[in-house]
Design a protein around this motif. Structure first.
Motif, PDB file in Angstrom:
ATOM      1  N   ILE A 115     -14.423   4.526  -5.034  1.00  0.00           N
ATOM      2  CA  ILE A 115     -14.947   3.425  -4.228  1.00  0.00           C
ATOM      3  C   ILE A 115     -13.837   2.878  -3.334  1.00  0.00           C
ATOM      4  O   ILE A 115     -12.744   2.562  -3.823  1.00  0.00           O
ATOM      5  N   GLN A 116     -14.109   2.763  -2.049  1.00  0.00           N
ATOM      6  CA  GLN A 116     -13.174   2.093  -1.142  1.00  0.00           C
ATOM      7  C   GLN A 116     -13.145   0.622  -1.530  1.00  0.00           C
ATOM      8  O   GLN A 116     -14.176  -0.059  -1.532  1.00  0.00           O
ATOM      9  N   PHE A 117     -11.967   0.121  -1.884  1.00  0.00           N
ATOM     10  CA  PHE A 117     -11.884  -1.233  -2.441  1.00  0.00           C
ATOM     11  C   PHE A 117     -11.005  -2.139  -1.592  1.00  0.00           C
ATOM     12  O   PHE A 117      -9.923  -1.735  -1.148  1.00  0.00           O
ATOM     13  N   SER A 118     -11.483  -3.361  -1.370  1.00  0.00           N
ATOM     14  CA  SER A 118     -10.737  -4.362  -0.608  1.00  0.00           C
ATOM     15  C   SER A 118     -10.467  -5.571  -1.497  1.00  0.00           C
ATOM     16  O   SER A 118     -11.359  -6.390  -1.739  1.00  0.00           O
ATOM     17  N   PRO A 119      -9.243  -5.693  -2.010  1.00  0.00           N
ATOM     18  CA  PRO A 119      -8.923  -6.869  -2.826  1.00  0.00           C
ATOM     19  C   PRO A 119      -8.742  -8.108  -1.955  1.00  0.00           C
ATOM     20  O   PRO A 119      -8.500  -8.013  -0.754  1.00  0.00           O
ATOM     21  N   GLY A 120      -8.861  -9.262  -2.580  1.00  0.00           N
ATOM     22  CA  GLY A 120      -8.683 -10.511  -1.855  1.00  0.00           C
ATOM     23  C   GLY A 120      -7.225 -10.933  -1.805  1.00  0.00           C
ATOM     24  O   GLY A 120      -6.490 -10.801  -2.797  1.00  0.00           O
TER      25      GLY A 120
END
Length: 209
Positions: free
Chosen positions: A102-107
């Motif tokens: 999964i392409q993941f974007s953390p905050g």
């Protein structure tokens, strides 16, 4: 995923209490010209909603938001989520998301968090809570030392039709995340026509910006 987000520049942040609303909401967004959705894992309906959307509308880039636990990442992937986001930066969640494909974007909110995310191989980051964390001014300052690295951000939190243009004019901003055009009250009322109208309006404003 990044190319598709850059093309639309808007990611609807959706909270669903009933999976039965998932498909008509997806249709309303598509009718408005938007083929990206973030369904947050804040409710018990999130997993089934993602499953229904991904099965019926393969043309939609559907993601899972507010992924706070390892189990949630795995459930989101099994349901059909293609990308994930979180309000904060948890290295374990990043690692699991990568393993799950999964392409993941953390905050992120601070320079230190941006650098931690970069060290983990994340280049598309969620800037949260955007307005509270300094908004456009803060992003301009972050872009100074990090803009040349290729890092892009999706500001979320306090973004509205009134201020989206000021964010989208920044080169470091890939897209904005917002919920005003997919408000829970509109979803609960089944006002799909209004959601479609607001979606068209938001996309037009983004295009102008």
């Amino acid at each position: 995923m990044i190319d598709r987000i850059l093309a639309k520049r808007i990611v609807p942040v959706i909270v669903l209490d009933d999976p039965a609303s998932a498909e008509p909401l997806a249709e309303a967004l598509l009718a408005g010209g938007l083929d990206i959705m973030e369904v947050t894992f804040r409710t018990a309906a999130a997993e089934e909603s993602i499953r229904r959307i991904s099965a019926r509308f393969p043309e939609i880039l559907v993601g899972a938001g507010t992924l706070l636990e390892i189990e949630q990442v795995k459930r989101a992937k099994d349901a059909g989520a293609q990308f994930g986001l979180a309000p904060g930066l948890n290295p374990k969640i990043v690692e699991v998301a990568r393993a799950e494909g999964i392409q993941f974007s953390p905050g992120v909110m601070t320079p230190s968090e941006v650098e931690q995310a970069m060290a983990l191989g994340c280049k598309l980051l969620k800037f949260f809570p955007a307005e509270t964390a300094g908004g456009v001014g803060m992003l301009k300052n972050l872009a100074g030392p990090y803009g040349h690295t290729g890092v892009k951000v999706i500001p979320t939190g306090g973004i509205t039709s009134a201020n989206l243009a000021s964010y989208l004019k920044l080169p470091v901003v890939a897209a904005i995340g917002g919920s005003w055009f997919v408000d829970k009250a509109l979803i609960a009322a089944g006002d799909w026509k209004e959601i479609t109208r607001l979606t068209k309006e938001a996309l037009a404003a983004a295009a102008q910006a």
